[in-house]
Design an enzyme around this catalytic site. Sequence first.
Site, PDB file in Angstrom:
ATOM      1  N   GLU A   1       0.926  -1.290   0.156  1.00 30.89           N
ATOM      2  CA  GLU A   1       0.078  -0.036   0.026  1.00 30.89           C
ATOM      3  C   GLU A   1       0.993   1.200  -0.152  1.00 30.89           C
ATOM      4  O   GLU A   1       0.406   2.237   0.528  1.00 30.89           O
ATOM      5  CB  GLU A   1      -0.915   0.150   1.219  1.00 30.89           C
ATOM      6  CG  GLU A   1      -1.919  -1.222   1.389  1.00 30.89           C
ATOM      7  CD  GLU A   1      -2.797  -1.439  -0.066  1.00 30.89           C
ATOM      8  OE1 GLU A   1      -2.762  -0.568  -0.645  1.00 30.89           O
ATOM      9  OE2 GLU A   1      -3.047  -2.639  -0.121  1.00 30.89           O
ATOM     10  N   GLY A   2       1.801   1.331  -0.638  1.00 27.38           N
ATOM     11  CA  GLY A   2       2.864   2.374  -0.791  1.00 27.38           C
ATOM     12  C   GLY A   2       3.935   2.235   0.674  1.00 27.38           C
ATOM     13  O   GLY A   2       3.660   2.165   1.653  1.00 27.38           O
TER      14      GLY A   2
END
Length: 584
Positions: free
Chosen positions: A436-437
């Site tokens: 998610e980054g």
Amino acid sequence: MTYKAPVDDMAFLLKNVFDVQQQFKDIEVFEDFDYDLYEAVLEEGAKFAENVLYPLNRDGDEEGCQQDGDRVITPKGFKEAYQQFCEGGWQGINGSPEYGGQGLPKALHVLVEEMLYAANTSFTLYPSLTAGACAAIAAHASDELKQTYLENMQSGVWSGAMCLTEPHSGSDLGILKTKAEPTDNGEFKISGTKIFITGGEHDLTDNIVHLVLARLPDAPAGPRGISLFLVPKVLVNEDGSLGERNGVSCGSIEHKMGIKGSATCVMNFDDATGYIIGEPNKGLACMFTMMNKERLSIALQGTGLAEVSYQVARQYAEERIQGRSIREGKKGAAILEHADVRRMLLTMRATNEVNRALSVLLAMNIDLEEHSTDESVKSQASKMVALLTPIAKAFFTDTGYENCNHGIQVLGGHGYIREWGVEQFARDARIAQIYEGTNGIQAQDLVVRKVCADQGAVLFDLFEQISQTIAGTNAEFKAFADQLTIDLAKVKDLSQTIIKQSQENAFAAQGGAVEYLNAVAYVIGGWLWLKQLNVSDVLTDLQKQRKLAACQFFYDHLMPRIDSYVASISKGYLSTFELSDELI
């Protein structure tokens, strides 16, 4: 060793620290909810986490997911637990009532989600991705797609997955190659390969709804040419029943360091039928609705795993006799008496409890952003959500992994072997800093898009809230307020430093982004500890003393890290950035 959901602390945050009922007094969709309901939901969530999910955790890790042709089989017990999860209404707890959800506040949902991650992270990732997909569909899809998919997804009958990453494209989504060819009937044919897809294929549901980023034939290059498509594993007939299998298949599953009960898949799309969500070439903005919800969810993964790791380590430290006691009349000492063990346990608890508080604050702002009818409240909440999301995702997962490692260390040799389970917590926690980054990307997002872009305007609004809490602090806790005043001033000055460095050389300034995010997080942590102490008279004497002990430790031994961040960032990273590649 057991897990016990910290329901009392969670209820304390909702009712006393943030008084969410007062915050939501003008929100019509929440008007029938009260603290009795919130506490009942927490109690039921705790029972499910403790009694259903936690007993499956270690076996699920050891068995993992198995691939059988196109099928992926989840560990023993997962299907039955998932059925109970759906029957209990947990999938749609925060979902829109229009499509069968319960519509409860996100501020409550994050606490339930923390319990689920603590009890069984691999299991929890399946419904987490479904909830994120529901949010994106609800926000951006056509009414027809909402009617066709949302009710079955919010009930858990169908699940969801997010398909972004490709073999050549990680965080740089602008170079993805998956294609979407329009057809004469308004549908699209999706072709390409996606990797690292959580819940891309499994046996928990009969249909999986994939949200896929792809390019139209005439799309501009880069991120401005990305569209978002809904691509079901099984096509849905006009009457809502399931029809033919779509051109979606699982090529393989990854063999991972942790979260082994979560199916991480390579997904192949071969002329799969898809339906566009939102406008053409505007898909990235639509996907970020899901991505930001997932970033908060993954932050809670860090908190949940750190909490269960603390609990196991705390139980072990109390029972393990090692060395001579310094206390009169005792022959042997529990390692709970050892200074270094106390340091680790207090580090764990002090960060866990403040991270839990920040998750409620962030979620409360999400509720205000989505449901308030006051445009000024809505706007301010939206800005606060944008500011706090990268901080929560990075800080919760960094400290979560740190705390899981502390758990191993407290158990010593027993922590390193499988029987006690804490080594699994660390393995499961490690991925949260990446997906998610990555946390480095979260820090760059904070510096570039959230602080420097508006010259720190929203951040300084938050700092003003901190100053107001300081001004209203009870005399009993004045020493904490005085110290927070000093540290707040340091971080204010540091913010001006990072803005100035970014103006001089934006790329080089990003070298200090992670340190800067942590500095901001620690001053926010000091604030949230102070807010808890200011209302701690409602607690029992023991509960209040435990809060005071953890707060004292946070101020004495964790917030001083701010000084090191100030020293490092003040040196600047320009010289490092200017080095030739051979010198790195």
